[in-house]
Structures are given as C-alpha cells and as structure tokens.
Design a protein around this motif. Sequence first.
Motif, short mmCIF file in Angstrom:
data_model
loop_
_atom_site.label_atom_id
_atom_site.label_comp_id
_atom_site.label_asym_id
_atom_site.label_seq_id
_atom_site.Cartn_x
_atom_site.Cartn_y
_atom_site.Cartn_z
N PRO A 1 26.48 9.54 -5.09
CA PRO A 1 27.82 9.95 -4.65
C PRO A 1 28.88 8.87 -4.89
O PRO A 1 28.59 7.68 -4.78
CB PRO A 1 27.64 10.19 -3.14
CG PRO A 1 26.17 10.40 -2.95
CD PRO A 1 25.49 9.59 -4.01
N GLU A 2 30.09 9.33 -5.23
CA GLU A 2 31.23 8.43 -5.49
C GLU A 2 31.46 7.45 -4.35
O GLU A 2 31.91 6.33 -4.55
CB GLU A 2 32.53 9.26 -5.64
CG GLU A 2 32.62 10.08 -6.91
CD GLU A 2 32.92 9.23 -8.13
OE1 GLU A 2 33.38 8.09 -7.97
OE2 GLU A 2 32.66 9.73 -9.25
N ALA A 3 31.19 7.90 -3.12
CA ALA A 3 31.51 7.09 -1.93
C ALA A 3 30.68 5.81 -1.84
O ALA A 3 31.02 4.91 -1.08
CB ALA A 3 31.30 7.93 -0.67
N ILE A 4 29.58 5.73 -2.60
CA ILE A 4 28.71 4.55 -2.47
C ILE A 4 28.84 3.67 -3.71
O ILE A 4 28.55 4.13 -4.82
CB ILE A 4 27.23 4.94 -2.28
CG1 ILE A 4 27.09 6.07 -1.25
CG2 ILE A 4 26.40 3.72 -1.87
CD1 ILE A 4 25.66 6.53 -1.03
N PRO A 5 29.29 2.42 -3.53
CA PRO A 5 29.38 1.52 -4.70
C PRO A 5 28.01 1.36 -5.35
O PRO A 5 26.98 1.38 -4.66
CB PRO A 5 29.85 0.19 -4.10
CG PRO A 5 30.40 0.52 -2.75
CD PRO A 5 29.69 1.75 -2.28
N CYS B 1 14.78 3.27 -3.54
CA CYS B 1 13.41 3.10 -3.03
C CYS B 1 13.45 2.82 -1.53
O CYS B 1 12.94 3.60 -0.74
CB CYS B 1 12.64 2.02 -3.77
SG CYS B 1 11.04 1.72 -2.95
N ALA B 2 14.07 1.72 -1.13
CA ALA B 2 14.06 1.35 0.29
C ALA B 2 14.68 2.46 1.15
O ALA B 2 14.20 2.76 2.25
CB ALA B 2 14.82 0.04 0.50
N GLY B 3 15.74 3.09 0.65
CA GLY B 3 16.42 4.14 1.41
C GLY B 3 15.53 5.36 1.60
O GLY B 3 15.30 5.81 2.72
N LEU C 1 20.64 10.46 -0.33
CA LEU C 1 21.85 9.87 -0.91
C LEU C 1 23.09 10.54 -0.34
O LEU C 1 24.08 9.88 0.00
CB LEU C 1 21.82 10.00 -2.44
CG LEU C 1 20.84 9.07 -3.17
CD1 LEU C 1 20.63 9.52 -4.61
CD2 LEU C 1 21.33 7.62 -3.14
N ASP C 2 23.05 11.86 -0.20
CA ASP C 2 24.20 12.59 0.34
C ASP C 2 24.39 12.25 1.82
O ASP C 2 25.53 12.07 2.28
CB ASP C 2 24.01 14.10 0.13
CG ASP C 2 23.98 14.46 -1.36
OD1 ASP C 2 24.46 13.65 -2.19
OD2 ASP C 2 23.45 15.54 -1.71
N PHE C 3 23.27 12.12 2.57
CA PHE C 3 23.34 11.74 3.99
C PHE C 3 23.98 10.35 4.12
O PHE C 3 24.85 10.14 4.98
CB PHE C 3 21.92 11.73 4.59
CG PHE C 3 21.83 11.22 6.00
CD1 PHE C 3 21.97 12.09 7.08
CD2 PHE C 3 21.60 9.87 6.26
CE1 PHE C 3 21.89 11.61 8.39
CE2 PHE C 3 21.52 9.38 7.56
CZ PHE C 3 21.66 10.25 8.63
N CYS C 4 23.56 9.44 3.27
CA CYS C 4 24.10 8.06 3.33
C CYS C 4 25.60 8.06 3.01
O CYS C 4 26.37 7.37 3.67
CB CYS C 4 23.33 7.14 2.39
SG CYS C 4 21.68 6.75 3.02
N ALA C 5 26.00 8.85 2.01
CA ALA C 5 27.42 8.91 1.67
C ALA C 5 28.23 9.47 2.84
O ALA C 5 29.27 8.92 3.22
CB ALA C 5 27.62 9.77 0.42
N GLU C 6 27.72 10.53 3.45
CA GLU C 6 28.43 11.15 4.58
C GLU C 6 28.53 10.23 5.78
O GLU C 6 29.49 10.27 6.55
CB GLU C 6 27.69 12.42 5.03
CG GLU C 6 28.02 13.64 4.21
CD GLU C 6 26.91 14.69 4.30
OE1 GLU C 6 26.22 14.74 5.35
OE2 GLU C 6 26.73 15.43 3.32
N ASN C 7 27.52 9.37 5.95
CA ASN C 7 27.47 8.51 7.13
C ASN C 7 27.88 7.06 6.85
O ASN C 7 27.73 6.19 7.70
CB ASN C 7 26.06 8.53 7.74
CG ASN C 7 25.77 9.87 8.39
OD1 ASN C 7 26.17 10.11 9.52
ND2 ASN C 7 25.11 10.76 7.67
#
Length: 347
Positions: free
Chosen positions: A145-149, A158-160, A303-309
């Motif tokens: 996602p764009e939101a995450i550098p 992997c870790a995520g 990845l989408d959850f991380c971007a949203e949060n």
Amino acid sequence: MRTVNAYAAPSATEPLVPTTIERRDVGPHDVLIEIAYAGICHSDIHTVRGDWGDITYPQVVGHEIVGTVAEVGSEVTLHSVGDRVGVGCMVNSCRECVNCKAGMENYCLKGNIQTYNGIDRDGTVTQGGYSTHVVVVEDFVLRVPEAIPYETAAPLLCAGITTYSPLAHWNAGPGKKVAVVGLGGLGHLAVRIAAAMGAEVTVLSQSLKKQEDGLRLGASHYYATSDPATFDELANSFDLVINTVSAVLDLDAYLGLLALDGTMVNVGAPGEPLPLHVFTLFGNRRSFAGSGIGSIAETQEMLDFCAENGISAEVEVIAADQINEAYERVLASDVRYRFVIDTATLA
Ligand code: NAP
Ligand code: ZN
Ligand code: ZN
C-alpha cells in the motif's frame, strides 16, 4: 537470463561478499521487480550459518523484498509496470495439494518453494533479496500500500506476516491477554499488530533495556525474563503467548504463564529440538503450537491491515557493506528492530 548485483554467503563461516547472480528471463506469468530494500531476517542468518542443516554455497538470502515492477510477462494481469510490490518467504508452491487448494500455500504438502535455497517449478534455483532485481510469478507478488514507505514495509513481508497470522488465527483482540517473547524483528511487529487488534500486550524480554521502546510500540506491560519473579507473578495469566526467540528456551517456564485453554505459539526457529514436559500442558488444558509465515491472501490482508492502522517496522537502513556487522548485532540481540538493506548500494 540477466546478470544482477547481489551479496552472497560463500560458506557457513565466511562473511558475505559482493557478487553477481543470474535471474531468469521474464516468462508469460512473471514479474520483474527492481528491488528497493531487503530486510535482514534472523532466518537468513540461521540459513547461511547452517543452523538448519547443510545448504549450497554461494547462497544469496533475503525474503523481505520490496520494490517496483520493472517488467511484466505477456499474460500478467495482477501487476503493472511501476506498481509498488513485495515478495516474502515463498515464490511458488505445488498448487495442487489440499492445502494449496484451500489457499494456504505456506502449508503446501510438497513444501512451499522458498524465496532462496529452493528450486522453482521451472527448475531454476531460487536466490533471495540481497540483490537488485528478482523475477517472481505474479500470484506470489504482493501489493504494498502507498501509505507504507518502502523501507519500513520490507520487514512486513516475513516478520509481519509471521506474527500477524497466529495473532489472527488465535483471535488476539479486545479482552485477550497476549505475551510476546523476544523484542526483535518479529517481536516488535507482534507487539504493534496485537495492540492494533485490541489485545492487552505484555513483552517478555531478557532484560529491561528496551522497556521504553516496548511500551511505545504498544505494550501495556514489560517484564525481564532474567528475573525469576516474573514467572511467579505472571503464572496462569495469558490467553496467547507468541514465542519469537531464535534460541532454545525453557518452554515449561513459559507454558506455565498460560491461563485456562491458553495457547503458546512458537514462531522462533532454533535448529535444536525444544524439550517440554507434558504435565505442563495438562495444567490449564494448555496448547503448544507452531505457525509458519502465512498464505499469500493473508499476507495481502496483513499489508492492508498495517496500512489502515499506521503500522510498519522500525528499521535501521544499511548499505550492503554493513550486512556482516548487522548479522553480528542481530546475533547479540542488538537490533532496533530490523536491519533493512538499501539495495541501491549494491550497484
Ligand atoms: P531477532 O530479530 O534476532 O529477534 C529474536 C529476539 O529473541 C531477540 O531480539 C531477543 O529479544 C530474543 N533472544 C535472542 N536470543 C535469545 C536467548 N538466547 N534467550 C532468550 N531470548 C533470546 O530474530 P527475528 O528475525 O525476529 O526471528 C526470530 C526467530 O523466528 C528466528 O529463529 C527466525 O528464524 C524465526 N522465524 C520463523 C518464522 C516462521 O515462519 N515461523 C518466520 C520468520 C522468522 P530480547 O532481547 O527482547 O530478549
Ligand atoms: Zn524471515
Ligand atoms: Zn501444495
């Protein structure tokens, strides 16, 4: 074939060195990725040092890959040139077994095809992300996602996913007490993700050195496992314990922390067996489980959850010639909290 720059381990005991490797031609379903960053996972170190058994050398590791699509095959529909993408620990699977058919390629019964030290379906030897480019079949490539550098996204691959998957599967959320053992690459993301899911998070680290960080990352409590009083104070209290430790631990001591019907999930992967006493499991009807990365669909969900949060990794960006030093710091539990290689320094 195309020749690209990379960093490789020449043997189990020598430092990694610059080299070149061959990447296959872009097939009809392949995507060529220009790698921007590659994370250093402790699994890379276990692999090159032979902790998990003999491997072939030279070996290019790295399975936390992010970058930009540079070319797509004629049949590719999922990605376009210029897209922000990532690749994690696997690049293919048999696609036919019951687990693959159920969408859980990570549990492929023939063994998912690993991003490095594997053999892809076309017979090519897989080589990892410590390099400038990689060619991967389109449906094992994730959208970042764009939101995450880029640099803080790499460790999510992997870790995520390795921590998100058991947290989601064992229902970490409001009302649940979750302990994370080991505050390293996996551990710091486990804390962030579990807190974002709404769980009450406790860090169990060897010392109190990283306490401030643990609380800032989202933990409510932080204890040193070097203090025996920790195990008395926290006995019978957690619904879920996620063990991210790369070394052998006294499992019985940690299992004793589980409340009724609690589960301890081991994601840490030391080369040696982990002994436990079954009587510890009888108390509180405890479970001891393992979990291996996550499926492609679940990785995209993560990845989408991380971007949203607003979640990504805390990283130290390094040049390729700092990889060996970074390995020593990871082995000394001196990582804050993931080393990420700027692959532009490989050129
Ligand atoms: P890492 O960054 O080195 O973190 C591991 C942490 O464990 C350390 O920071 C340290 O935390 C703690 N630790 C290390 N040695 C210890 C010891 N002797 N006793 C007690 N605690 C110790 O490693 P990582 O990249 O997060 O990977 C962790 C493990 O997970 C590795 O074994 C890796 O291979 C495995 N892994 C498994 C999967 C899977 O699919 N299951 C996927 C990726 C990685 P404190 O300083 O806070 O104590
Ligand atoms: Zn890994
Ligand atoms: Zn399969």
